[in-house]
Motif scaffolding. Structure first.
Motif, mmCIF file in Angstrom:
data_model
loop_
_atom_site.group_PDB
_atom_site.id
_atom_site.type_symbol
_atom_site.label_atom_id
_atom_site.label_comp_id
_atom_site.label_asym_id
_atom_site.label_seq_id
_atom_site.Cartn_x
_atom_site.Cartn_y
_atom_site.Cartn_z
ATOM 1 N N GLU A 86 0.849 -1.185 0.000
ATOM 2 C CA GLU A 86 0.000 0.000 0.000
ATOM 3 C C GLU A 86 0.893 1.245 0.000
ATOM 4 O OE1 GLU A 86 -3.589 0.498 0.405
ATOM 5 O OE2 GLU A 86 -3.458 -1.472 -0.552
ATOM 6 N N PHE A 87 0.360 2.339 -0.549
ATOM 7 C CA PHE A 87 1.108 3.594 -0.471
ATOM 8 C C PHE A 87 0.769 4.261 0.855
ATOM 9 C CE2 PHE A 87 2.105 7.989 -1.164
ATOM 10 C CZ PHE A 87 3.246 7.945 -1.929
ATOM 11 N N GLU B 129 6.116 4.554 2.798
ATOM 12 C CA GLU B 129 6.576 4.885 1.441
ATOM 13 C C GLU B 129 6.964 6.356 1.345
ATOM 14 O OE1 GLU B 129 4.202 2.643 2.049
ATOM 15 O OE2 GLU B 129 5.468 1.028 1.257
ATOM 16 N N VAL C 81 9.211 3.289 -5.241
ATOM 17 C CA VAL C 81 7.929 3.233 -4.537
ATOM 18 C C VAL C 81 6.796 2.980 -5.527
ATOM 19 C CG1 VAL C 81 6.244 4.640 -3.304
ATOM 20 C CG2 VAL C 81 8.615 4.608 -2.556
ATOM 21 N N SER C 82 6.870 3.665 -6.673
ATOM 22 C CA SER C 82 5.820 3.501 -7.676
ATOM 23 C C SER C 82 5.774 2.067 -8.193
ATOM 24 C CB SER C 82 6.059 4.496 -8.805
ATOM 25 O OG SER C 82 5.658 3.982 -10.034
ATOM 26 N N THR D 26 4.238 -0.169 -5.293
ATOM 27 C CA THR D 26 2.863 0.043 -4.846
ATOM 28 C C THR D 26 1.867 0.169 -5.996
ATOM 29 O OG1 THR D 26 3.160 2.432 -4.874
ATOM 30 C CG2 THR D 26 3.660 1.314 -2.806
ATOM 31 N N GLU E 232 1.260 2.812 -7.486
ATOM 32 C CA GLU E 232 0.606 4.109 -7.293
ATOM 33 C C GLU E 232 1.515 5.202 -7.840
ATOM 34 O OE1 GLU E 232 -2.356 4.813 -6.124
ATOM 35 O OE2 GLU E 232 -2.843 3.644 -4.335
ATOM 36 N N LYS F 79 0.680 9.070 -6.938
ATOM 37 C CA LYS F 79 0.999 9.511 -5.575
ATOM 38 C C LYS F 79 2.513 9.619 -5.396
ATOM 39 C CE LYS F 79 -3.074 7.621 -3.295
ATOM 40 N NZ LYS F 79 -3.573 6.425 -2.595
ATOM 41 N N ALA F 80 3.245 8.604 -5.888
ATOM 42 C CA ALA F 80 4.693 8.586 -5.691
ATOM 43 C C ALA F 80 5.344 9.804 -6.360
ATOM 44 C CB ALA F 80 5.276 7.300 -6.255
ATOM 45 N N CYS G 201 4.429 13.165 -4.879
ATOM 46 C CA CYS G 201 5.179 13.329 -3.627
ATOM 47 C C CYS G 201 6.604 13.814 -3.919
ATOM 48 C CB CYS G 201 5.182 11.989 -2.904
ATOM 49 S SG CYS G 201 6.090 11.971 -1.380
#
Lengths: 221, 228
Positions: free
Chosen positions: A3-4, A8, A175-176, A179, A181, A184-185, A188
């Motif tokens: 999950e993000f 993360e 991270v991407s 996850t 995501e 979001k990554a 961020c």
């Protein structure tokens, strides 16, 4: 699949130290080399001036990404394995030396000739003329653009991610991938860059409004 | 150094390199002129527009100028699909390049517009020119002429920055070089040649864009011809 979450975000934030390390390397390395470039550009010898101007043209004309690949792969020809931090640091230093050198050269040239001549008339040796008369005035002229270029360096460190160095852009990629995501990554990551760069840009603009070149009053030259 | 440089293998990739060069040129020109159009529009809004559009432009410009282009490309290419917008690698980098350059040009042109003396605008008003006419005929031409040099520098930097599109697999000059070097292991040769090509492009773009500037702006042209 992960999950993000906070972990993360923290991973990306911790990678910030490497972005800042790289920025510091490039700014100080590039700053020292840039001083040399600027001084050699105002040298009395025409050949030195031409050679340094050639260096500036070559470095400014090569995309930083290509410069980074060259710095990353070239040492292996000599059997040296250079890690990504140093390869990226060297590429960014070369790049910064050319741009900062050009900024500081124009600041040195902006000092009226009378300043050099009157310092010489006081029998100051050349090194002291630079140190006590020219440099203090040139620094004030060059400061806004130098801070502006610092913003550029922070952003340029993102290219180190392409040769595999884990700074915040690469951390965002990792991270991407973990996850799924990417939005979001990367948002961020972008936010972190913005938080560093925006205040610096503002500072640079503020310096510019009170720099000697902009004042409409009687000139102090 | 024991290394033998072998540039021969590059010949096998000649068609790919020309294709890559074409793509680099296309992306550069699209970015330069697309960004110029977008930037001028944003600059006009940010000095003349109503509060809301002006705030939007301000935010857009600050985001573009204070985040790396690589991250902008990643957000558009990898991030947008999760919002339901799926773009091809080529379209996403094109959008990223135009948006990025637009932000920089907007700030440059805004400085140009603000450098125009208010008396010019008052004179235009007293002649009965509308606001649009004043902008089009009185403010913009000298404003753009004044900032021609920074626009050209920014355009050349953008041309070099198009090399970042290779990060999402677009085969521009750098992208082709990455493929060729992973297939032949002639990494140094390939990147040295690519660097030389970019340095040449750098000079060509400077000359070309300066020529465009001289053709567009009458006063610069007269000054230039006067010097020759």
């Amino acid at each position: 699949m992960r999950e993000f979450g906070n972990a993360e975000v923290l991973f990306i934030v911790f990678a910030l130290q490497w972005t800042l390390t790289l920025t510091a390397l490039a700014f100080f390395g590039g700053g020292i080399a840039g001083i040399a470039v600027a001084l050699l550009r105002i040298s009395r010898s025409r050949y030195i001036r031409l050679a340094v101007s050639g260096y500036i043209q070559v470095v400014q004309g090569t995309p930083l990404l290509v410069l980074m690949f060259l710095c990353y792969y070239a040492p292996s020809l000599f059997g040296i394995e250079l890690n990504a931090l140093f390869a990226a640091g060297i590429a960014l230093t070369l790049n910064a030396s050319a741009f900062l050198g050009a900024i500081w050269e124009s600041a040195l040239r902006a000092i009226p000739k009378a300043q050099w001549e009157s310092a010489e008339a006081l029998a100051l040796p050349q090194s002291k003329v630079l140190r006590f008369v020219i440099a203090p005035q040139a620094v004030r002229i060059a400061l806004p653009s130098t801070v502006g270029y610092l913003v550029q360096i922070v952003k340029e460190t993102s290219l180190a991610s392409i040769i595999g160095f884990v700074e915040i852009t690469r951390a965002g990629q990792l991270v991407s991938n973990a996850t799924f995501e990417p939005m979001k990554a990367y948002v961020c990551v972008a936010l972190l860059y913005f938080l560093i760069c925006f205040p610096l840009s503002r500072f640079s603009q503020w310096l510019e409004t009170r720099s000697p070149g902009r004042t409409k009053g009687p000139s102090r030259g | 150094m024991e290394y033998n440089f072998q540039f021969g293998v590059l010949a096998n990739y000649l068609p790919e390199f020309f294709g890559g060069l074409g793509l680099t040129l296309f992306l550069s020109f699209a970015g330069i002129f697309g960004g110029l159009g977008l930037g001028i529009a944003c600059a006009i809004i940010s000095v003349r527009g109503p509060l809301f559009p002006r705030a939007v432009v301000r935010i857009y410009v600050e985001i573009m100028r204070n985040t790396p282009m690589l991250v902008q490309i990643f957000v558009i290419f990898f991030g947008l699909p999760s919002l339901g917008v799926r773009l091809s690698p080529f379209t996403s980098v094109l959008v990223a390049i135009v948006l990025n350059n637009g932000g920089y040009i907007a700030e440059i042109v805004r400085a140009g517009i603000e450098s125009i003396h208010p008396s010019q605008i008052e004179a235009a008003e007293s002649l009965g020119l509308t606001r649009g006419q004043t902008m089009r005929f009185v403010i913009l031409p000298p404003a753009l002429e004044r900032v021609m040099t920074p626009i050209i520098s920014q355009s050349v930097l953008l041309m070099l920055a198009t090399s970042l599109v290779s990060a999402v697999g677009v085969e521009d000059l750098t992208g082709v070089a990455m493929i060729a070097s992973s297939e032949t292991f002639r990494t140094m040769e390939i990147y040295l040649v690519i660097a030389v090509i970019y340095i040449c492009l750098n000079f060509i773009f400077r000359i070309l864009l300066n020529a465009v500037g001289l053709i567009v702006f009458k006063r610069s042209r007269q000054r230039f011809l006067g010097r020759v």
